[in-house]
Design a protein around this motif. Sequence first.
Motif, PDB file in Angstrom:
ATOM      1  N   SER A 250      -6.570   1.214 -13.970  1.00 19.96           N
ATOM      2  CA  SER A 250      -6.317   0.205 -15.002  1.00 19.96           C
ATOM      3  C   SER A 250      -5.322  -0.856 -14.557  1.00 19.96           C
ATOM      4  O   SER A 250      -4.801  -1.607 -15.371  1.00 19.96           O
ATOM      5  N   THR A 251      -5.081  -0.943 -13.256  1.00 24.42           N
ATOM      6  CA  THR A 251      -4.077  -1.879 -12.752  1.00 24.42           C
ATOM      7  C   THR A 251      -4.363  -3.317 -13.159  1.00 24.42           C
ATOM      8  O   THR A 251      -3.485  -4.017 -13.684  1.00 24.42           O
ATOM      9  N   VAL A 252      -5.578  -3.773 -12.906  1.00 26.14           N
ATOM     10  CA  VAL A 252      -5.921  -5.164 -13.203  1.00 26.14           C
ATOM     11  C   VAL A 252      -5.894  -5.420 -14.704  1.00 26.14           C
ATOM     12  O   VAL A 252      -5.335  -6.420 -15.174  1.00 26.14           O
ATOM     13  N   GLU A 253      -6.472  -4.516 -15.476  1.00 24.75           N
ATOM     14  CA  GLU A 253      -6.524  -4.708 -16.924  1.00 24.75           C
ATOM     15  C   GLU A 253      -5.119  -4.738 -17.519  1.00 24.75           C
ATOM     16  O   GLU A 253      -4.801  -5.569 -18.374  1.00 24.75           O
ATOM     17  N   ALA A 254      -4.260  -3.830 -17.073  1.00 24.16           N
ATOM     18  CA  ALA A 254      -2.895  -3.791 -17.589  1.00 24.16           C
ATOM     19  C   ALA A 254      -2.113  -5.038 -17.193  1.00 24.16           C
ATOM     20  O   ALA A 254      -1.345  -5.587 -17.989  1.00 24.16           O
ATOM     21  N   THR A 255      -2.307  -5.494 -15.959  1.00 23.85           N
ATOM     22  CA  THR A 255      -1.611  -6.693 -15.496  1.00 23.85           C
ATOM     23  C   THR A 255      -2.042  -7.909 -16.301  1.00 23.85           C
ATOM     24  O   THR A 255      -1.203  -8.724 -16.720  1.00 23.85           O
TER      25      THR A 255
ATOM     26  N   THR B  40       0.834   0.760 -26.687  1.00 23.34           N
ATOM     27  CA  THR B  40       0.390   1.410 -27.917  1.00 23.34           C
ATOM     28  C   THR B  40      -1.054   1.077 -28.260  1.00 23.34           C
ATOM     29  O   THR B  40      -1.882   1.976 -28.473  1.00 23.34           O
ATOM     30  N   GLU B  41      -1.392  -0.206 -28.332  1.00 25.24           N
ATOM     31  CA  GLU B  41      -2.737  -0.595 -28.747  1.00 25.24           C
ATOM     32  C   GLU B  41      -3.781  -0.363 -27.658  1.00 25.24           C
ATOM     33  O   GLU B  41      -4.840   0.225 -27.909  1.00 25.24           O
ATOM     34  N   LEU B  42      -3.507  -0.810 -26.441  1.00 23.35           N
ATOM     35  CA  LEU B  42      -4.483  -0.704 -25.364  1.00 23.35           C
ATOM     36  C   LEU B  42      -4.349   0.593 -24.564  1.00 23.35           C
ATOM     37  O   LEU B  42      -5.284   0.980 -23.859  1.00 23.35           O
ATOM     38  N   GLY B  43      -3.201   1.240 -24.629  1.00 23.25           N
ATOM     39  CA  GLY B  43      -3.008   2.489 -23.890  1.00 23.25           C
ATOM     40  C   GLY B  43      -3.100   2.318 -22.387  1.00 23.25           C
ATOM     41  O   GLY B  43      -3.603   3.201 -21.685  1.00 23.25           O
ATOM     42  N   LEU B  44      -2.570   1.212 -21.871  1.00 21.06           N
ATOM     43  CA  LEU B  44      -2.753   0.894 -20.452  1.00 21.06           C
ATOM     44  C   LEU B  44      -1.528   1.156 -19.590  1.00 21.06           C
ATOM     45  O   LEU B  44      -1.604   0.982 -18.373  1.00 21.06           O
ATOM     46  N   ALA B  45      -0.415   1.526 -20.189  1.00 24.16           N
ATOM     47  CA  ALA B  45       0.800   1.658 -19.383  1.00 24.16           C
ATOM     48  C   ALA B  45       1.597   2.887 -19.801  1.00 24.16           C
ATOM     49  O   ALA B  45       1.674   3.223 -20.984  1.00 24.16           O
ATOM     50  N   TYR B  46       2.173   3.539 -18.804  1.00 26.69           N
ATOM     51  CA  TYR B  46       3.109   4.621 -19.101  1.00 26.69           C
ATOM     52  C   TYR B  46       4.421   4.041 -19.622  1.00 26.69           C
ATOM     53  O   TYR B  46       5.053   4.604 -20.501  1.00 26.69           O
TER      54      TYR B  46
ATOM     55  N   VAL C  70       8.756  -8.771 -15.644  1.00 25.72           N
ATOM     56  CA  VAL C  70       8.097  -7.796 -16.504  1.00 25.72           C
ATOM     57  C   VAL C  70       7.596  -6.678 -15.607  1.00 25.72           C
ATOM     58  O   VAL C  70       6.928  -6.939 -14.601  1.00 25.72           O
ATOM     59  N   GLU C  71       7.955  -5.434 -15.948  1.00 22.90           N
ATOM     60  CA  GLU C  71       7.566  -4.286 -15.132  1.00 22.90           C
ATOM     61  C   GLU C  71       6.647  -3.384 -15.944  1.00 22.90           C
ATOM     62  O   GLU C  71       6.848  -3.205 -17.147  1.00 22.90           O
ATOM     63  N   LEU C  72       5.680  -2.800 -15.274  1.00 25.85           N
ATOM     64  CA  LEU C  72       4.841  -1.802 -15.932  1.00 25.85           C
ATOM     65  C   LEU C  72       4.332  -0.809 -14.903  1.00 25.85           C
ATOM     66  O   LEU C  72       4.217  -1.128 -13.714  1.00 25.85           O
ATOM     67  N   THR C  73       4.077   0.396 -15.359  1.00 22.59           N
ATOM     68  CA  THR C  73       3.407   1.407 -14.529  1.00 22.59           C
ATOM     69  C   THR C  73       2.130   1.814 -15.242  1.00 22.59           C
ATOM     70  O   THR C  73       2.125   2.009 -16.471  1.00 22.59           O
ATOM     71  N   THR C  74       1.075   1.948 -14.479  1.00 21.36           N
ATOM     72  CA  THR C  74      -0.229   2.253 -15.046  1.00 21.36           C
ATOM     73  C   THR C  74      -1.039   3.059 -14.046  1.00 21.36           C
ATOM     74  O   THR C  74      -0.742   3.056 -12.844  1.00 21.36           O
ATOM     75  N   LYS C  75      -2.064   3.749 -14.515  1.00 19.59           N
ATOM     76  CA  LYS C  75      -2.912   4.472 -13.578  1.00 19.59           C
ATOM     77  C   LYS C  75      -3.659   3.469 -12.704  1.00 19.59           C
ATOM     78  O   LYS C  75      -3.909   2.325 -13.109  1.00 19.59           O
ATOM     79  N   SER C  76      -4.036   3.900 -11.532  1.00 14.04           N
ATOM     80  CA  SER C  76      -4.610   2.976 -10.544  1.00 14.04           C
ATOM     81  C   SER C  76      -5.808   2.220 -11.096  1.00 14.04           C
ATOM     82  O   SER C  76      -5.932   1.001 -10.908  1.00 14.04           O
TER      83      SER C  76
ATOM     84  N   GLU D 241       0.829  -1.210   0.000  1.00 10.13           N
ATOM     85  CA  GLU D 241       0.000   0.000   0.000  1.00 10.13           C
ATOM     86  C   GLU D 241       0.864   1.260   0.000  1.00 10.13           C
ATOM     87  O   GLU D 241       1.779   1.410   0.814  1.00 10.13           O
ATOM     88  N   LYS D 242       0.559   2.159  -0.954  1.00  3.61           N
ATOM     89  CA  LYS D 242       1.159   3.493  -1.001  1.00  3.61           C
ATOM     90  C   LYS D 242       0.028   4.476  -1.265  1.00  3.61           C
ATOM     91  O   LYS D 242      -0.403   4.682  -2.406  1.00  3.61           O
ATOM     92  N   ASP D 243      -0.480   5.070  -0.191  1.00  2.00           N
ATOM     93  CA  ASP D 243      -1.667   5.904  -0.338  1.00  2.00           C
ATOM     94  C   ASP D 243      -1.382   7.306  -0.873  1.00  2.00           C
ATOM     95  O   ASP D 243      -2.297   8.113  -1.027  1.00  2.00           O
ATOM     96  N   ASP D 244      -0.120   7.605  -1.187  1.00  2.78           N
ATOM     97  CA  ASP D 244       0.227   8.934  -1.698  1.00  2.78           C
ATOM     98  C   ASP D 244       0.505   8.917  -3.201  1.00  2.78           C
ATOM     99  O   ASP D 244       1.128   9.843  -3.730  1.00  2.78           O
ATOM    100  N   VAL D 245       0.042   7.874  -3.897  1.00  3.32           N
ATOM    101  CA  VAL D 245       0.255   7.793  -5.344  1.00  3.32           C
ATOM    102  C   VAL D 245      -1.076   7.596  -6.054  1.00  3.32           C
ATOM    103  O   VAL D 245      -2.075   7.190  -5.434  1.00  3.32           O
ATOM    104  N   ASP D 246      -1.100   7.898  -7.347  1.00  2.00           N
ATOM    105  CA  ASP D 246      -2.314   7.690  -8.140  1.00  2.00           C
ATOM    106  C   ASP D 246      -2.053   6.732  -9.297  1.00  2.00           C
ATOM    107  O   ASP D 246      -2.776   6.731 -10.286  1.00  2.00           O
ATOM    108  N   GLN D 247      -1.002   5.941  -9.177  1.00  2.00           N
ATOM    109  CA  GLN D 247      -0.705   4.932 -10.179  1.00  2.00           C
ATOM    110  C   GLN D 247      -0.164   3.688  -9.484  1.00  2.00           C
ATOM    111  O   GLN D 247       0.124   3.705  -8.293  1.00  2.00           O
ATOM    112  N   SER D 248      -0.042   2.626 -10.259  1.00  2.00           N
ATOM    113  CA  SER D 248       0.463   1.363  -9.716  1.00  2.00           C
ATOM    114  C   SER D 248       1.743   0.954 -10.439  1.00  2.00           C
ATOM    115  O   SER D 248       1.853   1.111 -11.659  1.00  2.00           O
ATOM    116  N   ASN D 249       2.684   0.459  -9.674  1.00  2.00           N
ATOM    117  CA  ASN D 249       3.873  -0.188 -10.232  1.00  2.00           C
ATOM    118  C   ASN D 249       3.682  -1.689 -10.090  1.00  2.00           C
ATOM    119  O   ASN D 249       3.492  -2.186  -8.977  1.00  2.00           O
TER     120      ASN D 249
END
Length: 514
Positions: free
Chosen positions: A378-383, A346-352, A370-376, A299-307
């Motif tokens: 879309s975490t499940v969809e991107a994963t 590119t296609e799904l637009g789910l990750a920075y 495999v590493e990705l960063t995404t907005k909170s 848990e990191k409550d000071d962020v608006d994205q997921s690593n």
Amino acid sequence: MRGLEKGHARTRWCSPALSPGKRRKDGARNVLAGTALLVLLVPAAIHAQQTKPWEKIPIPPLHAFKPQQPTRIELKNGIVVFLQEDHELPFVSGSVLIPGGSRDEDPAKAGLIGIYGQAWRTSGSAKMDGDAMDDLLEAKAAHIETNGDDDSTSIAWDSLKGDADQVFSLALDLLFHPKFNQEKLELAQQQEATAIVRRNDDVSAVAERESAKLVYGADSPYTRQPELATIGAVTLADLEAWHDRTIKGRLIVGISGDFDAAAMEAKVRAAFENLPPVTPEPARRDEFAGPKPGVYFIEKDDVDQSNVEIVGLGTDRRNPDVPALAVMDEILGGGFASRLFQKVRTELGLAYEVGGGFGLEYDHPGTFGVELTTKSASTVEATKAAEAEIAGLNSKPFTEVELKRAKDDILNSFLFRYDTRDKVLDEREKLEYYGYPADYLETYEAGIEKVTLADVTAAAKKYIHPEKLAVLVVGNEPEIKPGLATLGQGAVKPIDITIPQPADARSAGSAAEK
């Protein structure tokens, strides 16, 4: 585009001296002229896009990879020396690689090597303390640095050719006659303590650190974590004992630059050949079980994205399948044209950002990740999308286009990684340190060129096992919708990254807060 729009808003299309009627007529003519220009340009642009003339530009073959190997000299006591002459610039640099690092330290004093690497240089030697050494080196635009790693420590130096003898002498004095200072020890402890209390500030660093623990184990020598209590337990005697033990190991000396090889060899022999025979390091007996599959959360409550880290146990560089694995990695996550980037970003637009593959270590298994960063949100969809691309390595056939691009990318980058004699020397020292053959770079390059589609397919089937992977998410739980349980891998396992406070208020932890 936003920058262009701002520019347009400021543009004056007509002179204030013109009458309104004149401005309207001129404006109309400008619009018509612009429209005509677009009519002319758009078909040309479309035609260029369709024909892709840039694809017809001939690409010359790569030059043969023949790195300028340094001269290797093995002294009678087992110490190995590499000399790399390079007269392009009037500089001389050198280093000594010393066996033993943080994976060998006492767990009760985790952080010892980091403190040692700092206090060794700042304390100085019996002849010159660290502050005086700073002043002298700064006046000469020269450097002497010490460092600690997970499997070794080192001292390195560089200077202009005219100062090379003096700087070399200072480095040797620091190597053989350090004088550890209590004040510099305490300063190093304070710096380490500051790093500890701030270690959870960087979300990506947290994700990388904790995902490695999932693969190797929280108590593994490769993930051992300094704490305020353990660094506070380090004493001057510990630093001196560490140095006395490791300096007897199989040192690897490397010197490059503008010098005469025969004269430099004589200097190095005079400095190192009379040392006692080296004491070999005992063989390691590390065990690597790999992660327990499932979903883990921090848990990191000071962020608006997921690593997100999707991790498993990898392999090492001695594996004969390494060339095929390297090509597979490039296809999966190696840049803009990789499967992960093209699908998830590119296609799904789910990750920075997204990428990954096998990390290949020299003497122990690396990690697959495999590493990705995404907005909170879309975490499940991107994963799930990333997991699908990993699984797809065993179901979606590799293509000749993918194979060619991957091999070209690796071989091109390979040449630039070793495009100077300094870089070749550094790599040659590593190969010597870990017991690899001198021609490893050349054979690796040749291996990449020989990789076929069948090789990549076989490597994927042999090494890609989605059911053995763990997923770590670092993010803001209330904003992750749907929740991580919808990944379908059982109950989500929380990970506590709270920093333990030492029982002794006089420890380095309290010093860091002053």
